[in-house]
Each structure stands twice: as structure tokens, then as C-alpha cells.
Design an enzyme around this catalytic site. Structure first.
Site, PDB file in Angstrom:
ATOM      1  N   ARG A 100      -9.778  32.502  -3.127  1.00  0.00           N
ATOM      2  CA  ARG A 100      -8.783  31.684  -3.833  1.00  0.00           C
ATOM      3  C   ARG A 100      -9.347  31.058  -5.112  1.00  0.00           C
ATOM      4  O   ARG A 100      -8.612  30.860  -6.087  1.00  0.00           O
ATOM      5  CB  ARG A 100      -8.239  30.600  -2.896  1.00  0.00           C
ATOM      6  CG  ARG A 100      -6.999  29.876  -3.444  1.00  0.00           C
ATOM      7  CD  ARG A 100      -6.349  29.032  -2.352  1.00  0.00           C
ATOM      8  NE  ARG A 100      -5.078  28.474  -2.783  1.00  0.00           N
ATOM      9  CZ  ARG A 100      -4.884  27.186  -3.111  1.00  0.00           C
ATOM     10  NH1 ARG A 100      -5.888  26.333  -3.054  1.00  0.00           N
ATOM     11  NH2 ARG A 100      -3.692  26.754  -3.478  1.00  0.00           N
TER      12      ARG A 100
ATOM     13  N   ILE B 126      -0.102  27.587  -7.970  1.00  0.00           N
ATOM     14  CA  ILE B 126      -0.550  28.450  -6.882  1.00  0.00           C
ATOM     15  C   ILE B 126      -0.180  27.716  -5.604  1.00  0.00           C
ATOM     16  O   ILE B 126      -0.450  26.516  -5.464  1.00  0.00           O
ATOM     17  CB  ILE B 126      -2.071  28.723  -6.977  1.00  0.00           C
ATOM     18  CG1 ILE B 126      -2.550  29.634  -5.825  1.00  0.00           C
ATOM     19  CG2 ILE B 126      -2.893  27.449  -7.024  1.00  0.00           C
ATOM     20  CD1 ILE B 126      -4.020  30.064  -5.962  1.00  0.00           C
ATOM     21  N   SER B 127       0.477  28.406  -4.682  1.00  0.00           N
ATOM     22  CA  SER B 127       0.943  27.761  -3.458  1.00  0.00           C
ATOM     23  C   SER B 127      -0.226  27.342  -2.569  1.00  0.00           C
ATOM     24  O   SER B 127      -1.311  27.935  -2.615  1.00  0.00           O
ATOM     25  CB  SER B 127       1.844  28.711  -2.665  1.00  0.00           C
ATOM     26  OG  SER B 127       3.050  28.941  -3.349  1.00  0.00           O
ATOM     27  N   ALA B 128       0.015  26.331  -1.762  1.00  0.00           N
ATOM     28  CA  ALA B 128      -0.984  25.896  -0.783  1.00  0.00           C
ATOM     29  C   ALA B 128      -1.250  27.026   0.214  1.00  0.00           C
ATOM     30  O   ALA B 128      -0.325  27.758   0.588  1.00  0.00           O
ATOM     31  CB  ALA B 128      -0.483  24.656  -0.047  1.00  0.00           C
TER      32      ALA B 128
END
Length: 197
Positions: free
Chosen positions: A23, A49-51
Site C-alpha cells: 500500500r 485511497i480507501s481504507a
């Protein structure tokens, strides 16, 4: 990863995919120290950016299997596409990004990290990507008032479409496409995403 396992209760194959994708390679340099926090982070152009827990939940709800053809609407930095590629194979992931600059950056980043088979194009995600249809699965990484008709039409009967739905309050909705084109819908809790452009 244990906290993600406890928080989401998702399939082990999803956790394996999340653990495999680096990530930190998908966040701006100024945010690398925060890369593995379970929170969304800004990536530029008003996008995030999504969790990790949200990416994990969505992958789990899609019931992804190797070889599934998948449409993603909202490439962003490419992180979610990489997780999907880990589960289905990168040549089966087709992603549409509204912002030219994000699409170009994501394409290069994915290729550099070994996900060169992921197809990324800049365009209007509401139109899907008909050239690669039909898809087994489709998902939106941005909130829409309703599932875009073109995206639904590009999913094969029995396939799944998943998206945050709503203009104010958003709900994560999973729907299975029936043979007549209608959707069998389920709600999976309140969420908060940037809006589909």
C-alpha cells in the site's frame, strides 16, 4: 492484519491479497508513514485511497474468484485494482478513471509493481467499458446516486455489482443481476466515499 481480520471477518483469500499489495507504493511520498493505517488518505485531484478494511469488505462482498472479469469504476491510485488483480489475475481487471493524470499515474504504477495486465483508461466511469464486457463483477470506488445503467448492462446475468449509493447518506449496496436485467439488492451499512464525477 489481525486487526483487519477482527474488524472485517472477511475470507482469508481477501486478507492474503491485502497483505500482498504494498500500500505504501500507492500513496503520496508525504503520506508513506501513514500508508498502513486503516484510514483513507488523499492522493490528489480531490480523490482518496480507501481504507484497507473497506477494500477488504468490498472484495469479500464481490465473491471474487480467479479468472473473474471485473470492471472497476474509479481507478484512483490503482490500489484497489491491485488487490482485485491479486484475486482474479491482473489481465481480468479493467478500470476506468475520470482524471487523466490519475489514470496515467496508476497505469505506470501498476505496471512497475507487476500488475501490468490491469487495463486502465481515462474516461467517464458511468459509461463503463463496453469493449471488455460482459463482466462477472463490477464495482464503484466512488458514490453514485444509483448504479449507472451502462455499468449494470455490462454485467452478465448472475454477476454482482457493488457500489456506495446515495447523494447525502451513502449505503454500500451489493446487487446480483437477474436474467431480465433487474437487480436483487442488499444493503451493507453506511459508508462515506468521494462522489462519482
Amino acid at each position: 492484519m489481525d486487526s483487519l481480520r477482527r474488524r472485517t471477518g472477511v475470507d482469508e483469500s481477501v486478507l492474503d491479497a491485502i497483505e500482498t499489495v504494498p500500500r505504501h507504493e500507492f500513496v503520496p511520498d508525504s503520506r508513506t508513514e501513514e500508508a498502513y493505517r486503516d484510514t483513507p488518505l488523499p492522493i490528489g485531484a480531490g480523490q482518496t485511497i480507501s481504507a484497507p478494511h473497506m477494500v477488504a469488505m468490498m472484495a469479500d462482498l464481490l465473491e471474487l474468484e480467479p479468472g473473474d472479469d471485473v470492471l472497476e469504476v474509479g481507478t484512483g491510485c490503482g490500489y484497489h485494482a491491485a488487490v482485485t488483480a491479486e484475486m482474479v489475475g491482473d489481465e481480468h481487471v479493467h478500470s476506468v478513471e475520470y482524471h487523466d493524470s490519475l489514470a496515467e499515474d496508476a497505469r505506470g504504477r501498476l505496471a512497475n509493481l507487476g500488475y501490468g495486465g490491469v487495463s486502465v483508461r481515462a474516461g467517464d466511469g458511468k459509461e463503463g467499458w463496453p469493449e471488455h464486457a460482459p463482466y462477472d463483477r463490477a464495482y464503484l470506488t466512488c458514490a453514485a446516486p444509483e448504479f449507472p445503467d451502462a455499468v449494470v448492462e455490462q454485467v452478465r446475468p448472475g454477476g454482482i455489482v457493488l457500489a456506495p449509493i446515495g447523494t447525502g447518506r451513502q449505503v454500500l449496496v451489493r446487487a446480483r443481476r437477474r436474467a431480465d436485467g433487474s437487480l436483487d439488492r442488499e444493503e451493507h451499512g453506511g459508508v462515506r466515499f468521494v462522489r462519482l464525477q
